[in-house]
Design an enzyme around this catalytic site. Structure first.
Site, PDB file in Angstrom:
ATOM      1  N   LYS A 181       0.876  -1.185   0.000  1.00 32.52           N
ATOM      2  CA  LYS A 181       0.000   0.000   0.000  1.00 32.52           C
ATOM      3  C   LYS A 181       0.906   1.226   0.000  1.00 32.52           C
ATOM      4  CE  LYS A 181      -1.947   3.022   1.980  1.00 32.52           C
ATOM      5  NZ  LYS A 181      -1.791   4.460   1.579  1.00 32.52           N
ATOM      6  N   GLU A 256       9.644   1.356  10.829  1.00 27.70           N
ATOM      7  CA  GLU A 256      10.633   2.429  10.658  1.00 27.70           C
ATOM      8  C   GLU A 256       9.909   3.767  10.774  1.00 27.70           C
ATOM      9  OE1 GLU A 256      12.451   5.231   9.689  1.00 27.70           O
ATOM     10  OE2 GLU A 256      12.757   4.581   7.605  1.00 27.70           O
ATOM     11  N   CYS A 290      13.804  10.400   6.592  1.00 28.41           N
ATOM     12  CA  CYS A 290      13.825   9.962   7.987  1.00 28.41           C
ATOM     13  C   CYS A 290      15.232  10.057   8.572  1.00 28.41           C
ATOM     14  CB  CYS A 290      13.260   8.560   8.107  1.00 28.41           C
ATOM     15  SG  CYS A 290      13.894   7.446   6.864  1.00 28.41           S
ATOM     16  N   GLU A 390      10.647  15.410  15.173  1.00 25.88           N
ATOM     17  CA  GLU A 390      10.976  15.303  13.752  1.00 25.88           C
ATOM     18  C   GLU A 390      10.142  16.326  12.979  1.00 25.88           C
ATOM     19  OE1 GLU A 390       9.769  11.765  11.480  1.00 25.88           O
ATOM     20  OE2 GLU A 390      11.808  11.701  10.698  1.00 25.88           O
TER      21      GLU A 390
HETATM   22  P1  NAD Z   1       1.739   8.533   7.828  1.00 26.72           P
HETATM   23  O1  NAD Z   1       2.414   7.682   8.816  1.00 26.72           O
HETATM   24  O2  NAD Z   1       0.347   8.967   8.147  1.00 26.72           O
HETATM   25  O3  NAD Z   1       1.661   7.789   6.401  1.00 26.72           O
HETATM   26  C1  NAD Z   1       2.554   6.762   6.001  1.00 26.72           C
HETATM   27  C2  NAD Z   1       1.760   5.662   5.310  1.00 26.72           C
HETATM   28  O4  NAD Z   1       0.825   5.119   6.229  1.00 26.72           O
HETATM   29  C3  NAD Z   1       0.952   6.119   4.097  1.00 26.72           C
HETATM   30  O5  NAD Z   1       0.951   5.092   3.114  1.00 26.72           O
HETATM   31  C4  NAD Z   1      -0.450   6.264   4.669  1.00 26.72           C
HETATM   32  O6  NAD Z   1      -1.464   6.127   3.716  1.00 26.72           O
HETATM   33  C5  NAD Z   1      -0.479   5.118   5.657  1.00 26.72           C
HETATM   34  N1  NAD Z   1      -1.452   5.273   6.741  1.00 26.72           N
HETATM   35  C6  NAD Z   1      -1.960   6.420   7.264  1.00 26.72           C
HETATM   36  N2  NAD Z   1      -2.842   6.140   8.234  1.00 26.72           N
HETATM   37  C7  NAD Z   1      -2.899   4.786   8.346  1.00 26.72           C
HETATM   38  C8  NAD Z   1      -3.603   3.888   9.190  1.00 26.72           C
HETATM   39  N3  NAD Z   1      -4.451   4.321  10.100  1.00 26.72           N
HETATM   40  N4  NAD Z   1      -3.383   2.575   9.053  1.00 26.72           N
HETATM   41  C9  NAD Z   1      -2.505   2.111   8.143  1.00 26.72           C
HETATM   42  N5  NAD Z   1      -1.823   2.908   7.291  1.00 26.72           N
HETATM   43  C10 NAD Z   1      -2.005   4.236   7.402  1.00 26.72           C
HETATM   44  O7  NAD Z   1       2.658   9.758   7.535  1.00 26.72           O
HETATM   45  P2  NAD Z   1       2.242  11.172   6.890  1.00 26.72           P
HETATM   46  O8  NAD Z   1       0.963  11.689   7.461  1.00 26.72           O
HETATM   47  O9  NAD Z   1       2.281  11.002   5.437  1.00 26.72           O
HETATM   48  O10 NAD Z   1       3.443  12.061   7.416  1.00 26.72           O
HETATM   49  C11 NAD Z   1       3.373  12.634   8.720  1.00 26.72           C
HETATM   50  C12 NAD Z   1       4.715  12.639   9.383  1.00 26.72           C
HETATM   51  O11 NAD Z   1       5.249  11.326   9.461  1.00 26.72           O
HETATM   52  C13 NAD Z   1       5.799  13.411   8.678  1.00 26.72           C
HETATM   53  O12 NAD Z   1       5.746  14.751   8.903  1.00 26.72           O
HETATM   54  C14 NAD Z   1       7.038  12.762   9.221  1.00 26.72           C
HETATM   55  O13 NAD Z   1       7.416  13.298  10.451  1.00 26.72           O
HETATM   56  C15 NAD Z   1       6.632  11.348   9.413  1.00 26.72           C
HETATM   57  N6  NAD Z   1       7.093  10.511   8.290  1.00 26.72           N
HETATM   58  C16 NAD Z   1       8.150   9.707   8.493  1.00 26.72           C
HETATM   59  C17 NAD Z   1       8.609   8.928   7.453  1.00 26.72           C
HETATM   60  C18 NAD Z   1       9.768   8.011   7.606  1.00 26.72           C
HETATM   61  O14 NAD Z   1      10.421   7.672   6.636  1.00 26.72           O
HETATM   62  N7  NAD Z   1      10.049   7.526   8.795  1.00 26.72           N
HETATM   63  C19 NAD Z   1       8.011   8.979   6.213  1.00 26.72           C
HETATM   64  C20 NAD Z   1       6.906   9.800   6.041  1.00 26.72           C
HETATM   65  C21 NAD Z   1       6.462  10.547   7.101  1.00 26.72           C
END
Ligand code: NAD
Length: 491
Positions: A181, A256, A290, A390
């Site tokens: 996904k 991660e 990250c 972060e």
């Molecule tokens: P997020 O964690 O919401 O999204 C990451 C993935 O999880 C996406 O594919 C999203 O569709 C999915 N997702 C969202 N809600 C979900 C749920 N309830 N169940 C399962 N999957 C779900 O991250 P974001 O909102 O896109 O970004 C927010 C913050 O997260 C950023 O500002 C950053 O600090 C952090 N982030 C970290 C990384 C990393 O590489 N560690 C990557 C992206 C974002």
């Protein structure tokens, strides 16, 4: 970090409004779609299916159906198919790089995706079991390493190409089948890589990609009873939700969740080497990495000189559209832009000093996209939120320390522990510090895996709240297998 403008016909690369289930490009069960926007201009790039639990169910069933034949395919053949996938990726390297650049908003740069796929392909036939000591010479004890079954992967928007490869090729090489996904903001690179995988001959159902929102398709994936192991990369809040679901279903998870990586600058550091690398580490992908080195910990004796040199480099950062010769693009979306602007305000309120940047970029071409200035904060103290949380933006915090003890305390003083860099000529001190800093990856005089010196197979993953499990590394494929003990009495 420069590029030449080349048009990209996304409609020719991907079938419209479809994702990949059982080898077929199909629309969402509800036929709804999500608009994928160019973060630099707000223009529509493509539409992808708005998948829900129904699409996830179809994908898991397809993966279950594909599993017995794939599990029994000889490891060498699995490796060959992945090599073919890697060859196609290499052939279409330029397209993949530009597709990721345009959907994420970063400048086009060299990508290690093909090399990583080749590395993982080469491991497919190198998964070994053990011969066990037994009490009787008539008894033979063995361990077999078997795939988990259908595994699920949820990836974020910031590096969809490498994330797709880490989280699908390794489990597939080990004999699992996968449902991926991708993030709703940047799903196109994952879909295109999956298309190349099918062209390489990966059988239908071995790799399925379901696009959709996190709360709909994402939440449905770990909740599906057919999933036997999950990987998740993204925010700590969502990671916690995914882990809770995995706990209810009693399935393992690789996690991660980002970082607040320190760049520790010792008094004898070679600043000509360190400064460009430190700046690059925080402006790469607009800081949406990250492993971004978002905190500089500098010895007081070097503080003024380092800040002056960092400021000079920050002022020279060229910001703009992905197809222009720039160093940095926009942030991914309006929400992320607001989040970074909020942190800039928080930093000021906390008493940090803005040396360069500190706001939104305005005027042409910035008004249509989600741009912020690369920002350098000085006089940051360890307790400030900008030193602890972060930000996921091009925001660098400078903290001063007086001795080694204090540098270690500051480096380890956040809840994260993903990567760290040590800048020094004294390798003895570097080794001593490297042993004491809590992080999954330590780089000395370079920026590690995300940087140009990073080796292809470097294990990547976190200590503490940065997560658990490692991507890549010598044992990575074994993480996608479970051990079966076999005891044979021949007496
Ligand atoms: P997020 O964690 O919401 O999204 C990451 C993935 O999880 C996406 O594919 C999203 O569709 C999915 N997702 C969202 N809600 C979900 C749920 N309830 N169940 C399962 N999957 C779900 O991250 P974001 O909102 O896109 O970004 C927010 C913050 O997260 C950023 O500002 C950053 O600090 C952090 N982030 C970290 C990384 C990393 O590489 N560690 C990557 C992206 C974002």
């Amino acid at each position: 970090m420069t590029t030449t403008p080349v048009p990209l016909d996304i409609a020719a690369l991907l079938p419209d409004s479809t994702h990949l289930i059982a080898g077929e490009w199909v629309p969402a069960a509800t036929k709804s779609t999500i608009d994928v926007l160019n973060p630099a201009t707000g223009a529509l790039l493509a539409r992808v299916p708005r998948g829900t639990a129904e699409d996830v169910d179809q994908a898991v069933r397809a993966a279950e159906e594909a599993l017995p034949a794939w599990r029994d395919t000889s490891p060498a053949t699995r490796g060959d198919l992945l090599y073919r996938w890697a060859e196609l990726v290499r052939e279409h390297d330029d397209t993949i790089n530009r597709l990721e650049a345009i959907e994420v908003g970063h400048p086009v740069g060299p990508s290690p995706i093909a090399a990583r796929l080749t590395y993982l392909a080469g491991k497919a036939d190198k998964i070994f079991g053990d011969t066990l000591p037994t009490r009787s010479p008539d008894v033979l004890g063995l361990t077999l390493r078997e795939p988990y079954g259908v595994v699920g992967a949820i990836i974020p928007w910031n590096a969809p190409g490498p994330m797709t490869v880490f989280n699908t090729a390794a489990p597939i090489a080990a004999g699992n089948t996968v449902v991926l996904k991708p993030a709703e903001d940047a799903p196109l690179t994952a879909l295109y890589l999956a298309r190349l995988a099918t062209q390489a001959g990966l059988p239908p159902g071995v790799l399925n990609v379901v696009t959709g929102y996190g709360a709909e398709a994402g939440a449905a994936l770990p909740a599906h009873p057919g999933i036997r192991k999950m990987s998740f990369t993204g925010s700590p809040a969502t990671g916690t939700a995914v882990m809770e679901t995995c706990a209810r279903n009693l399935i393992p998870l690789q996690l991660e969740l980002g970082g607040k990586s320190p760049q520790i600058v010792l008094p004898d550091a070679n600043l000509a080497q360190a400064v460009p690398a430190i700046v690059r580490s925080i402006i790469m992908n607009s800081g949406q990495v990250c492993a971004a080195g978002s905190r500089v910990l500098v010895h007081s004796s070097l503080h003024d000189r380092l800040v002056a040199e960092l400021a000079e480099h920050f002022r020279a950062v060229r910001v703009g559209l992905w197809d222009q010769p720039v160093d940095m693009g926009p942030l991914i979306n309006a929400r992320q832009q607001q989040r970074v602007l909020d942190y800039l305000a928080i930093g000021r309120e906390e008493g940090a000093e803005v040396v360069v940047g500190g706001g939104r970029l305005t005027g042409a071409p910035y008004d249509d996209g989600f741009f912020v200035e690369p920002t350098l904060f000085d006089r940051v103290t360890p307790d400030m939120r900008i030193a602890q949380e972060e930000i996921f933006g091009p925001v660098l915090s400078v903290l001063a320390y007086d001795d080694e003890e204090e540098s270690v305390a500051i480096a380890n003083g956040t809840r994260y522990g993903l990567t760290a860099t040590i800048w020094t000529q004294d390798i003895g001190r570097a080794i001593r510090l490297a042993r004491r800093v809590q992080a999954g990856q330590i780089a000395v005089n370079t920026v590690g895996d995300g940087g140009p010196d990073g080796s292809i197979g470097t294990p990547f993953g976190g200590y503490k709240h940065s997560g658990f499990g490692r991507s890549m590394g010598p044992d990575y494929l074994e993480d996608w297998t479970q051990v079966k003990a076999l005891v044979i009495n021949a007496g």
